[in-house]
Design a protein around this motif. Structure first.
Motif, mmCIF file in Angstrom:
data_model
loop_
_atom_site.group_PDB
_atom_site.id
_atom_site.type_symbol
_atom_site.label_atom_id
_atom_site.label_comp_id
_atom_site.label_asym_id
_atom_site.label_seq_id
_atom_site.Cartn_x
_atom_site.Cartn_y
_atom_site.Cartn_z
ATOM 1 N N ALA A 113 6.904 -5.555 -16.409
ATOM 2 C CA ALA A 113 6.782 -5.213 -14.987
ATOM 3 C C ALA A 113 6.478 -3.728 -14.831
ATOM 4 O O ALA A 113 5.632 -3.337 -14.027
ATOM 5 C CB ALA A 113 8.065 -5.577 -14.247
ATOM 6 N N GLY A 114 7.170 -2.890 -15.606
ATOM 7 C CA GLY A 114 6.914 -1.455 -15.540
ATOM 8 C C GLY A 114 5.465 -1.139 -15.901
ATOM 9 O O GLY A 114 4.816 -0.301 -15.265
ATOM 10 N N THR A 118 2.595 0.230 -13.261
ATOM 11 C CA THR A 118 1.876 1.451 -13.623
ATOM 12 C C THR A 118 0.374 1.227 -13.516
ATOM 13 O O THR A 118 -0.356 2.034 -12.924
ATOM 14 C CB THR A 118 2.230 1.875 -15.061
ATOM 15 N N MET A 119 -0.080 0.112 -14.081
ATOM 16 C CA MET A 119 -1.508 -0.212 -13.989
ATOM 17 C C MET A 119 -1.948 -0.311 -12.533
ATOM 18 O O MET A 119 -2.973 0.251 -12.136
ATOM 19 C CB MET A 119 -1.797 -1.529 -14.707
ATOM 20 N N ALA A 120 -1.154 -1.008 -11.732
ATOM 21 C CA ALA A 120 -1.529 -1.222 -10.329
ATOM 22 C C ALA A 120 -1.590 0.108 -9.580
ATOM 23 O O ALA A 120 -2.546 0.377 -8.838
ATOM 24 C CB ALA A 120 -0.533 -2.169 -9.662
ATOM 25 N N LEU A 121 -0.590 0.964 -9.782
ATOM 26 C CA LEU A 121 -0.578 2.261 -9.092
ATOM 27 C C LEU A 121 -1.779 3.106 -9.519
ATOM 28 O O LEU A 121 -2.433 3.754 -8.689
ATOM 29 C CB LEU A 121 0.725 3.008 -9.391
ATOM 30 N N GLY A 163 13.369 -1.319 -10.986
ATOM 31 C CA GLY A 163 13.911 -0.153 -11.685
ATOM 32 C C GLY A 163 12.982 0.326 -12.787
ATOM 33 O O GLY A 163 12.746 1.529 -12.943
ATOM 34 N N ALA A 164 12.427 -0.625 -13.557
ATOM 35 C CA ALA A 164 11.498 -0.246 -14.621
ATOM 36 C C ALA A 164 10.239 0.388 -14.032
ATOM 37 O O ALA A 164 9.695 1.357 -14.577
ATOM 38 C CB ALA A 164 11.128 -1.467 -15.467
ATOM 39 N N VAL A 292 4.390 -10.146 -15.092
ATOM 40 C CA VAL A 292 5.617 -9.643 -15.710
ATOM 41 C C VAL A 292 6.111 -10.505 -16.868
ATOM 42 O O VAL A 292 7.178 -10.264 -17.421
ATOM 43 C CB VAL A 292 6.743 -9.494 -14.648
ATOM 44 N N ASP A 293 5.326 -11.508 -17.237
ATOM 45 C CA ASP A 293 5.756 -12.433 -18.285
ATOM 46 C C ASP A 293 4.972 -12.147 -19.551
ATOM 47 O O ASP A 293 3.818 -12.545 -19.694
ATOM 48 C CB ASP A 293 5.538 -13.876 -17.825
#
Lengths: 329, 329
Positions: A113-114, A118-121, A163-164, A292-293
């Motif tokens: 997910a982190g 990051t990629m999306a942002l 959080g991640a 996220v998987d």
């Protein structure tokens, strides 16, 4: 203990527990992993054959939903503990879940997910939605963009995934505001506030991440009115559940160029119908509920979380990742 | 000193030095920024009016290329130092550059480059090229992917940009191999090797980043033969210069599904012609040479690097970011 693992035959392989993965996880768990009687099933018939004897059930949400009638005390009298190999339990009606301790695998998704957030942002900050559109049109459209440092991210839902994501955003120098039900501080957030100030926070949000569970309280939490509170050019990322957003209102805001872009991994409904307007909404980047998987680590990490919970359960200690169906997560 | 700043009228605003940016940078530079006589120009006529008097020239590559004849000792007798507000000097013929100390702004691109490469690696790891293709076709194609941890990145060119990219990759747990002319260790790299073992390294590369300058030695360094050495499914990112790659061979490998994807910011030629096959090459993500130039910080950081070099120059110390035209960077 008498443990049963129920796989759902139509789930993608990433979500299926194999005997090899189980054996490896049991070995990693040491004493906690030894001495169990374990069976695997993939159909209701296979489950019925063992239902009376099992004490612990491990299953994903699709399998669980099917099995709920067979998990009631009269048909599964020895059942003492259920572990879900998914974090979201919004597909299970609380009244139908048998009254035994229930834990999920939250935490298994955190690292992926982190990375995805990051990629999306970075895709949004680098205006990739426009680049993708330009490439489609064979158009060389040089637009220069800013980096992430100093920019404002709001994370709605500061669980393992949120959080991640907040940690990665902080790594890139973003100023992160966390929003959660109980606004305790978080090391990656400049501030953490309660949901009651969401409207004020939206007005100063450049990037909004939805990473909360879907509950009656969060359904359509980003509705048309709140989308209107976001500043011009703000961007939205959703890794929670599709119905957190009024999807039609989001598409309107993007097509009207009020927002800068969106990266969505979850939709309402799923799979997205072929004639849905969202496929061609401007500055919309879509991934099909895969963010996220992790294809390799998902089940091993889930089973490690299972054994940690099993250990707590057997010691009579609080579960590590309990699901509270009165809250919905 | 007598400093002249020459902007090129057809450059995007991100690359133009404004009097306000100059004043702010001079103030940040303290004593080093004070007491200069400064002029600005945007045409050859404006330059000709001051050419005889200037001691220091600040200009981007487009302006420099035009001015080279006017910078020779007979026409610019006082010129003692040139600063390029771009890192790549491959557009300047070494023989035409006047024999005075020459520095560039390398380092100004580092943070943005680190972010862009992170985005590119995550897009490739998350199979975004396929997601983009699927969205175009309104196809819900659930493919699950692996995170970056433990995966192998090769960074060809460990300058400011490649170094920043290596640091981000290491942050995400990747195993980074650096390749550079002088293979000194780098804190973000598991190993740094010389260019002579490139072929061996390619065979175990999952992600290849090209971040080296374009010189006679690096032109088409990723040629058809070397593309063939990459393992099936390997991915390529280029933030250096387009001609580092045999672009046609790369398109062939992608269309034949031998490679997993590519994110390119630079092309051969630029702008990419409308009828170029690359626009529709499979699993190709294109950005129009904008990846490493931050719209807000680019010129301020470049001017900070200028003043640091000016300080060294006046003290008779080695320049911080000298360009050696015999190497080409």
């Amino acid at each position: 203990m008498r443990i049963h693992i129920q796989n759902h035959p139509r789930q993608p392989p990433v979500f299926l527990v194999t005997p090899e993965q189980w054996a490896e996880a049991a070995e990693r768990a040491g004493a906690e992993g030894a001495g169990h009687r374990v069976s695997f099933g993939a159909s209701e018939v296979e489950f019925a054959a063992v239902g009376e004897t099992i004490e612990v059930l491990i299953a994903g949400p699709a399998a669980l939903k099917h099995l709920l009638p067979a998990l009631q005390p009269d048909r599964a009298p020895a059942l003492r503990f259920i572990f879900s190999t998914a974090a979201g339990v919004d597909g299970l009606a609380p009244a139908d879940v048998p009254p035994v301790p229930f834990a999920n695998n939250r935490g298994a998704h955190a690292e992926k997910a982190g990375e995805f957030v990051t990629m999306a942002l970075l895709m949004l900050a680098n205006d990739m939605p426009q680049c993708i559109e330009d490439q489609k049109k064979r158009h060389w459209g040089q637009g220069f963009t800013r980096g992430l440092r100093g920019r404002r991210l709001t994370v709605l839902g500061l669980g393992a995934m949120g959080g991640a994501a907040a940690e990665q955003a902080a790594h890139f120098g973003m100023r992160v505001t966390g929003i959660r039900a109980t606004p305790a501080p978080h090391h990656a957030c400049e501030r953490v506030v309660g949901i009651e100030v969401l409207d004020e926070v939206l007005a100063e949000t450049e990037f909004l991440l939805l990473s909360c569970p879907l509950t009656p309280a969060t359904r359509k939490i980003l509705d048309r009115r709140r989308i209107g509170l976001l500043p011009p050019g703000a961007c939205v990322v959703n890794i929670g559940r599709g119905p957190l957003i009024d999807q039609d209102a989001l598409c309107d805001a993007l097509d009207a160029e009020k927002l800068g872009g969106a990266v969505l991994d979850v939709f309402d409904p799923e799979p997205v119908p072929e004639d849905d307007r969202i496929w061609t909404t401007r500055r919309m980047v879509m991934t099909p509920h895969v963010s996220v998987d992790d294809a390799v680590t998902y089940i091993p990490r889930s089973l490690d979380i299972f054994f940690a919970n099993l250990n707590a359960f057997r010691r009579g200690a609080p579960l590590l990742t309990p699901v509270d169906f009165s809250r919905g997560y």
